[in-house]
Write an enzyme that holds these catalytic residues in place. Structure first.
Site, PDB file in Angstrom:
ATOM      1  N   ARG A 177     -77.155  60.298  73.592  1.00 15.66           N
ATOM      2  CA  ARG A 177     -78.024  59.317  73.514  1.00 15.66           C
ATOM      3  C   ARG A 177     -77.384  58.105  74.266  1.00 15.66           C
ATOM      4  O   ARG A 177     -77.811  57.211  75.162  1.00 15.66           O
ATOM      5  CB  ARG A 177     -78.416  58.645  72.105  1.00 15.66           C
ATOM      6  N   GLY A 197     -72.799  61.158  69.294  1.00 14.80           N
ATOM      7  CA  GLY A 197     -73.302  60.465  68.265  1.00 14.80           C
ATOM      8  C   GLY A 197     -73.305  58.894  68.348  1.00 14.80           C
ATOM      9  O   GLY A 197     -73.746  58.222  67.246  1.00 14.80           O
ATOM     10  N   ARG A 200     -90.143  60.460  68.540  1.00 21.23           N
ATOM     11  CA  ARG A 200     -89.144  59.643  67.604  1.00 21.23           C
ATOM     12  C   ARG A 200     -89.765  58.685  66.467  1.00 21.23           C
ATOM     13  O   ARG A 200     -89.225  58.670  65.500  1.00 21.23           O
ATOM     14  CB  ARG A 200     -88.084  59.068  68.487  1.00 21.23           C
ATOM     15  N   CYS A 241    -104.454  63.102  66.374  1.00 19.72           N
ATOM     16  CA  CYS A 241    -105.113  62.996  65.081  1.00 19.72           C
ATOM     17  C   CYS A 241    -104.231  63.254  63.766  1.00 19.72           C
ATOM     18  O   CYS A 241    -104.368  64.123  62.959  1.00 19.72           O
ATOM     19  CB  CYS A 241    -106.344  64.190  65.058  1.00 19.72           C
ATOM     20  N   GLU A 242    -103.543  62.082  63.506  1.00 19.84           N
ATOM     21  CA  GLU A 242    -102.756  62.207  62.291  1.00 19.84           C
ATOM     22  C   GLU A 242    -102.070  60.629  62.224  1.00 19.84           C
ATOM     23  O   GLU A 242    -101.821  60.102  63.407  1.00 19.84           O
ATOM     24  CB  GLU A 242    -101.667  63.153  62.056  1.00 19.84           C
ATOM     25  N   TYR A 300     -88.547  59.907  62.945  1.00 15.72           N
ATOM     26  CA  TYR A 300     -87.591  59.139  62.251  1.00 15.72           C
ATOM     27  C   TYR A 300     -88.192  57.689  61.946  1.00 15.72           C
ATOM     28  O   TYR A 300     -87.100  56.859  61.549  1.00 15.72           O
ATOM     29  CB  TYR A 300     -86.299  59.064  63.003  1.00 15.72           C
TER      30      TYR A 300
HETATM   31  N1  LLP Z   1     -73.288  67.762  69.921  1.00 11.65           N
HETATM   32  C1  LLP Z   1     -74.046  68.258  69.025  1.00 11.65           C
HETATM   33  C2  LLP Z   1     -73.478  69.662  68.304  1.00 11.65           C
HETATM   34  C3  LLP Z   1     -75.137  67.821  68.544  1.00 11.65           C
HETATM   35  O1  LLP Z   1     -75.751  68.583  67.406  1.00 11.65           O
HETATM   36  C4  LLP Z   1     -75.749  66.658  69.008  1.00 11.65           C
HETATM   37  C5  LLP Z   1     -76.999  65.986  68.479  1.00 11.65           C
HETATM   38  C6  LLP Z   1     -74.862  65.886  70.316  1.00 11.65           C
HETATM   39  C7  LLP Z   1     -73.491  66.497  70.428  1.00 11.65           C
HETATM   40  C8  LLP Z   1     -75.265  64.712  70.818  1.00 11.65           C
HETATM   41  O2  LLP Z   1     -75.515  63.664  69.975  1.00 11.65           O
HETATM   42  P1  LLP Z   1     -75.881  62.233  70.602  1.00 11.65           P
HETATM   43  O3  LLP Z   1     -74.571  61.914  71.283  1.00 11.65           O
HETATM   44  O4  LLP Z   1     -77.012  62.341  71.598  1.00 11.65           O
HETATM   45  O5  LLP Z   1     -76.036  61.309  69.391  1.00 11.65           O
HETATM   46  N2  LLP Z   1     -83.507  64.079  67.758  1.00 11.65           N
HETATM   47  C9  LLP Z   1     -82.753  62.916  67.282  1.00 11.65           C
HETATM   48  C10 LLP Z   1     -81.072  63.137  67.534  1.00 11.65           C
HETATM   49  C11 LLP Z   1     -80.737  64.645  66.989  1.00 11.65           C
HETATM   50  C12 LLP Z   1     -79.216  64.516  67.469  1.00 11.65           C
HETATM   51  C13 LLP Z   1     -78.943  66.257  67.214  1.00 11.65           C
HETATM   52  N3  LLP Z   1     -77.490  66.554  67.749  1.00 11.65           N
HETATM   53  C14 LLP Z   1     -83.287  61.567  67.614  1.00 11.65           C
HETATM   54  O6  LLP Z   1     -84.286  61.440  68.332  1.00 11.65           O
HETATM   55  O7  LLP Z   1     -82.682  60.504  67.259  1.00 11.65           O
END
Ligand code: LLP
Length: 410
Positions: free
Chosen positions: A277, A239, A313, A344-345, A317
Site C-alpha cells: 500500500r 503494512g 474496499r 445488486c446488493e 472494509y
Molecule cells: N506481506 C504479507 C505477508 C502480507 O500479507 C501483506 C498484506 C503485505 C506484505 C503487504 O502489506 P501492505 O504493505 O500492503 O499493507 N485487502 C486489504 C489489505 C490486505 C493486506 C494483506 N496482506 C485492503 O484492501 O486493505
C-alpha cells in the site's frame, strides 16, 4: 493524492484535464500516475537510506505488469503469495534472488516451482510446510535457504480483517514452536533456516507497533545466537498505512526509518521489507460516469457505472475513498448524497456525503486512492468485465490492460 489538482474547477493530472481523456475512453477505468509512484519510491528509499534494505513490492497490492516493471527498474524486489504472482514478478523482470514467497497455504506445485527458480526465500508458515519444503528439495536434490514467518502476537490497531500478527490470526508460527523447530533442525537435511519474517497487518498508522515488533525480534535473535543458529536476513513485512481522509495522520516514515537503522546497526543483519500500500495506494484512481442521479425522500443516490466488483474496499472494509467530481459545480445538493454502484446488493456503496457539488446524469467522478488492493480485489460479480487500466507518465497516457470482453468470461 498530490498529483490530482483542480485547475479552473477541472480535475487534472500533470496539467491534463481528466475529462478530456475520458471523452475517448469507456468508463469506468483505472489509471495510475507513475510520477506519484516514483515520488513514493524516493520517499521510502530515503527513509531507509542507512539500513539499505531490500524492498520487495507486495504484488498482491497491484498486479499491473507496468507498475511492477517500474518498481523493478528502481531496484525493488517482489513479495509474492501465489504461483500466479511469482510468474508475474519474473515476467516483469524481477530476478529470482530478489523474490520472497509468503502465504499460509502454499501448494506442492508452488513450492516446487519456487525452488526450481531459486528464489531468495520461501517463508514457511507452519511445521507441515517446512516438512514439505524439505521433502521437495530432497526430491530435487537441492539444499535451499528458507525463511520462517513468526507470529509475534502483536495486535496492530487497524481494521480487524487485516491484522495478521495477533495470536488468533492464522499467520506464522508461534515463537515457542519456532524454537522447537530450530532445536530439531538436524532432521531437515535439505533446508537451511536463514531468514526470520514477520508481517503484523496492513494500513497500520502508528509506528508503536513496529517498535514492539523490533523488540520481539531482537529477543529472538539473541536466543538464536545462544542456540548457535545465525540467520542472515530479517524480513520485517509491510503494512505502513496511508492517509485516506484529508485529516488522516501520516505514518511517520522518517521516525520508522531511524528505528530500523538503530536495529540494523545493532544486529548487523540484512533487512527485507514487503511493502504494498505505501508504494502504490495513492498512485491510482477510478474514473466513473454517473449513470443516474436518483432522488429519494432521504437522499440523492448517485448511481455510478463502477461498483464493488471493480473496487471492493468500501464494501469489504467500509473503507473511505474520497470521490472528486471531474468538473466542480459551485452549487451544492441541498440534502445528503450517497455514491453507489450498479451491483445488486446494498453493500455496493462508496460512501455518504452531507454536502456535495451538484452532479447530473452523464457527469464523471474520480474515486481516489485505489492504487492498492483496487484492481487486485476486483471480480466478475454480476458478469461484469474487469475494467481497463491506464498509466500516466508525465503527459503520456498508455493503456496497459484492456477491458475484458464479456464473451471471454462467458
Ligand atoms: N506481506 C504479507 C505477508 C502480507 O500479507 C501483506 C498484506 C503485505 C506484505 C503487504 O502489506 P501492505 O504493505 O500492503 O499493507 N485487502 C486489504 C489489505 C490486505 C493486506 C494483506 N496482506 C485492503 O484492501 O486493505
Amino acid at each position: 493524492m498530490d498529483f490530482l489538482k483542480f485547475k479552473n474547477n477541472k480535475l487534472s493530472v500533470n496539467n491534463i484535464d481528466l475529462k478530456k481523456i475520458t471523452k475517448s475512453k469507456k468508463t469506468p477505468y483505472y489509471f495510475y500516475s507513475f510520477d506519484q509512484l516514483n515520488k513514493n519510491i524516493i520517499k521510502l528509499k530515503s527513509a531507509f537510506k542507512s539500513s539499505n534494505p531490500l524492498i520487495c513490492f507486495a504484488v498482491k497490492a497491484n498486479s499491473n505488469i507496468e507498475v511492477i516493471k517500474e518498481l523493478k527498474n528502481k531496484g525493488l524486489g517482489a513479495d509474492v503469495v501465489s504461483l500466479g504472482e511469482l510468474k508475474l514478478a519474473l515476467k516483469a523482470g524481477i530476478k529470482a534472488e530478489k523474490i520472497v514467497f509468503s502465504g499460509v497455504g502454499k501448494s506442492i506445485d508452488e513450492i516446487e516451482f519456487a525452488i526450481k527458480k531459486g528464489i531468495l526465500s520461501i517463508n514457511a508458515e507452519s511445521k507441515n510446510e517446512i516438512d514439505l519444503i524439505n521433502a521437495v528439495s530432497q526430491k530435487l536434490k537441492k539444499i535451499i535457504n528458507i525463511g520462517i514467518r513468526i507470529n509475534p502476537n502483536i495486535k496492530a490497531d487497524t481494521n480487524k480483517k487485516i491484522t495478521t500478527g495477533d495470536k488468533i490470526n492464522k499467520f506464522g508460527i508461534s515463537i515457542d514452536d519456532f524454537y522447537k523447530i530450530i532445536k530439531s533442525k538436524s532432521h531437515y537435511k535439505n533446508i537451511n533456516i536463514n531468514l526470520l519474517s514477520v508481517h503484523i497487518g496492513s494500513q497500520i498508522k502508528d509506528i508503536i507497533f513496529y517498535k514492539k515488533l523490533l523488540i520481539v525480534i531482537e529477543k529472538i535473535l539473541k536466543n538464536l545466537k545462544k542456540q548457535n543458529h545465525i540467520v542472515q536476513y530479517v524480513d520485517l513485512g509491510g503494512g505502513m498505512g496511508i492517509p485516506y481522509f484529508k485529516t488522516d495522520k501520516e505514518f511517520n516514515i522518517k521516525k520508522f526509518g531511524k528505528m530500523v537503522d538503530q536495529f540494523y546497526r545493532k544486529q548487523k543483519i540484512k533487512i527485507i521489507f514487503e511493502i504494498g500500500r505505501y508504494l502504490v495506494g495513492n498512485i491510482g484512481a477510478i474514473i466513473s460516469k454517473v449513470i443516474y442521479v436518483k432522488k429519494t425522500k432521504d437522499r440523492y443516490f448517485i448511481i455510478l457505472d463502477t461498483g464493488m466488483n471493480d473496487m471492493a474496499r468500501s464494501a469489504i472494509y467500509e473503507a473511505f475513498h474520497e470521490i472528486l467530481p471531474l468538473e466542480k459545480n459551485t452549487k451544492k445538493f441541498k440534502i445528503k448524497v450517497e455514491f453507489v454502484g450498479p451491483i445488486c446488493e446494498s453493500s455496493d456503496t462508496f460512501g455518504l456525503y452531507k454536502s456535495y457539488p451538484i452532479l447530473k446524469d452523464g457527469d464523471f467522478v474520480c474515486i481516489t486512492n485505489c492504487g492498492a488492493y483496487g484492481r487486485t480485489l476486483s471480480s466478475n460479480y454480476n458478469m461484469r468485465p474487469l475494467i481497463e487500466e491506464l498509466v500516466i507518465k508525465r503527459n503520456k497516457i498508455k493503456t496497459v490492460r484492456k477491458r475484458q470482453k464479456i464473451e471471454n468470461i462467458i
